[in-house]
Motif scaffolding. Sequence first.
Motif, short mmCIF file in Angstrom:
data_model
loop_
_atom_site.label_atom_id
_atom_site.label_comp_id
_atom_site.label_asym_id
_atom_site.label_seq_id
_atom_site.Cartn_x
_atom_site.Cartn_y
_atom_site.Cartn_z
N ASN A 2 -10.21 -7.65 8.72
CA ASN A 2 -8.77 -7.74 8.93
C ASN A 2 -7.99 -7.31 7.70
OD1 ASN A 2 -9.58 -9.68 11.31
ND2 ASN A 2 -7.39 -9.29 11.54
N SER A 3 -8.67 -6.66 6.77
CA SER A 3 -7.98 -6.08 5.62
C SER A 3 -7.18 -4.86 6.05
CB SER A 3 -8.99 -5.69 4.53
OG SER A 3 -9.73 -6.81 4.10
N ARG A 4 -6.28 -4.42 5.21
CA ARG A 4 -5.50 -3.21 5.51
C ARG A 4 -6.27 -2.01 4.97
NH1 ARG A 4 -1.28 -4.46 3.23
NH2 ARG A 4 0.24 -4.86 4.87
N PHE A 5 -6.76 -1.16 5.85
CA PHE A 5 -7.52 0.03 5.47
C PHE A 5 -6.52 1.17 5.27
CE2 PHE A 5 -10.81 -2.66 6.63
CZ PHE A 5 -12.05 -2.08 6.44
N ILE A 6 -6.15 1.43 4.00
CA ILE A 6 -5.14 2.44 3.68
C ILE A 6 -5.83 3.76 3.36
CG2 ILE A 6 -3.17 3.01 2.22
CD1 ILE A 6 -2.87 0.09 1.59
N ARG A 7 -5.29 4.83 3.83
CA ARG A 7 -5.83 6.16 3.53
C ARG A 7 -5.69 6.43 2.03
NH1 ARG A 7 -3.35 11.08 3.41
NH2 ARG A 7 -1.43 10.09 4.16
N SER A 8 -6.78 6.87 1.39
CA SER A 8 -6.78 7.05 -0.06
C SER A 8 -5.81 8.15 -0.49
CB SER A 8 -8.20 7.39 -0.55
OG SER A 8 -8.65 8.61 0.03
N GLY A 9 -5.62 9.17 0.34
CA GLY A 9 -4.67 10.22 0.00
C GLY A 9 -3.24 9.69 -0.11
N ARG A 10 -2.93 8.70 0.69
CA ARG A 10 -1.60 8.09 0.64
C ARG A 10 -1.41 7.35 -0.68
NH1 ARG A 10 0.56 3.47 4.89
NH2 ARG A 10 2.76 3.44 4.23
N VAL A 11 -2.44 6.61 -1.10
CA VAL A 11 -2.36 5.89 -2.38
C VAL A 11 -2.29 6.88 -3.54
CG1 VAL A 11 -3.47 4.16 -3.83
CG2 VAL A 11 -3.64 3.98 -1.36
N ALA A 12 -3.04 7.98 -3.44
CA ALA A 12 -2.99 9.01 -4.49
C ALA A 12 -1.59 9.61 -4.60
CB ALA A 12 -4.02 10.09 -4.21
N ASP A 13 -0.92 9.79 -3.47
CA ASP A 13 0.46 10.31 -3.49
C ASP A 13 1.39 9.31 -4.20
OD1 ASP A 13 -0.33 12.56 -2.15
OD2 ASP A 13 0.28 11.83 -0.17
N TRP A 14 1.19 8.02 -3.95
CA TRP A 14 2.00 7.01 -4.64
C TRP A 14 1.78 7.09 -6.15
CZ3 TRP A 14 0.35 2.32 -1.10
CH2 TRP A 14 0.96 2.46 0.15
N LEU A 74 4.52 8.08 -9.12
CA LEU A 74 4.82 7.17 -10.23
C LEU A 74 4.29 7.70 -11.56
CD1 LEU A 74 3.98 3.86 -8.34
CD2 LEU A 74 6.25 4.65 -9.02
N ASN A 75 4.10 9.02 -11.64
CA ASN A 75 3.76 9.71 -12.90
C ASN A 75 2.37 9.36 -13.42
OD1 ASN A 75 6.33 10.92 -12.93
ND2 ASN A 75 7.22 9.17 -13.99
N PHE A 76 1.39 9.34 -12.51
CA PHE A 76 0.00 9.17 -12.91
C PHE A 76 -0.72 10.51 -12.74
CE2 PHE A 76 0.88 4.68 -12.25
CZ PHE A 76 0.14 4.09 -13.26
N GLU A 77 -1.58 10.81 -13.70
CA GLU A 77 -2.44 11.98 -13.62
C GLU A 77 -3.81 11.51 -13.11
OE1 GLU A 77 -3.46 15.99 -13.90
OE2 GLU A 77 -1.50 15.06 -14.27
N LEU A 78 -4.22 12.02 -11.96
CA LEU A 78 -5.47 11.58 -11.34
C LEU A 78 -6.67 12.18 -12.06
CD1 LEU A 78 -4.81 11.66 -7.49
CD2 LEU A 78 -5.19 9.66 -8.92
#
Length: 267
Positions: A168-180, A184-188
């Motif tokens: 029942n956790s929230r399964f978030i798409r990793s690409g969406r988190v990478a966009d966030w 917010l000025n992070f270099e992946l």
Amino acid sequence: MVKRLGQRYKQAYQYGPNDTRYQELTLSQWYQTALGQELIEAERALISRAIAGRFGASMVQLDSGFHDILFEQRLFGSGIIVSQLENRAHCPVVCAKPEDLPFEPESLDMLLMHHSLDLCENPYQAVREGALALKPGGLLIILGFNPFSLWGLRAMIQSRASGYGVWNSRFIRSGRVADWMQLLNFELERHEKHLFEPPINRPAWLKSLALGENIQRKLLPFTGGVYLLVGYKQVFGKIHTSPRPHRRGFMEPSVTASSTIRELNRY
């Protein structure tokens, strides 16, 4: 049937748990199972590789119920766990929500989000709070469940609107988190998928399925059960305010008035 699957899809991938404190309590019990221990051991190795060769004065782990440090504390001056529940971790514990961190801006060297986005109410706000708390050049590590995996498929089938637990956790798409993070000025530095084991809570079966895991890892690398995102907060250059040296213009005289007067007095 289609409507029911749509509701389960939204529950697993969009809504997440209703009570985040109770969800953390449920996950703390699930981490003690065989499958939970397999997950923790795999994530320890991922974190160790992500922070290899790095040092810092402060490291904070946003916990999701494991209630123990997942990194080598000797590499850092202090290790702190942020949890919504009081626990007996072998390190300082701060009771707070991921969306409201009690740290001064630009005060942390590293921040680890261990499935924090999978259970919190506002995942983007949690990432934003982490960006504010990190120093320029600070490292952000995010671990989360991948919806495009066997783990995500089981969550969609087994999740309930009023249920709790890992499915029942929230399964978030990793690409969406990478966009966030980029917003917010992070270099992946890393965007990876890991843990190709099927979500089966039987150790004997997991060993017998090792060959299938290797084939899945090679042919379908995006279907790992867990995603890893590593990024550092970018440092932008400052504008220099010191006065520039004066350059003589094309029509500007090459001699000054005082030098001209000295030359005339010689005659």
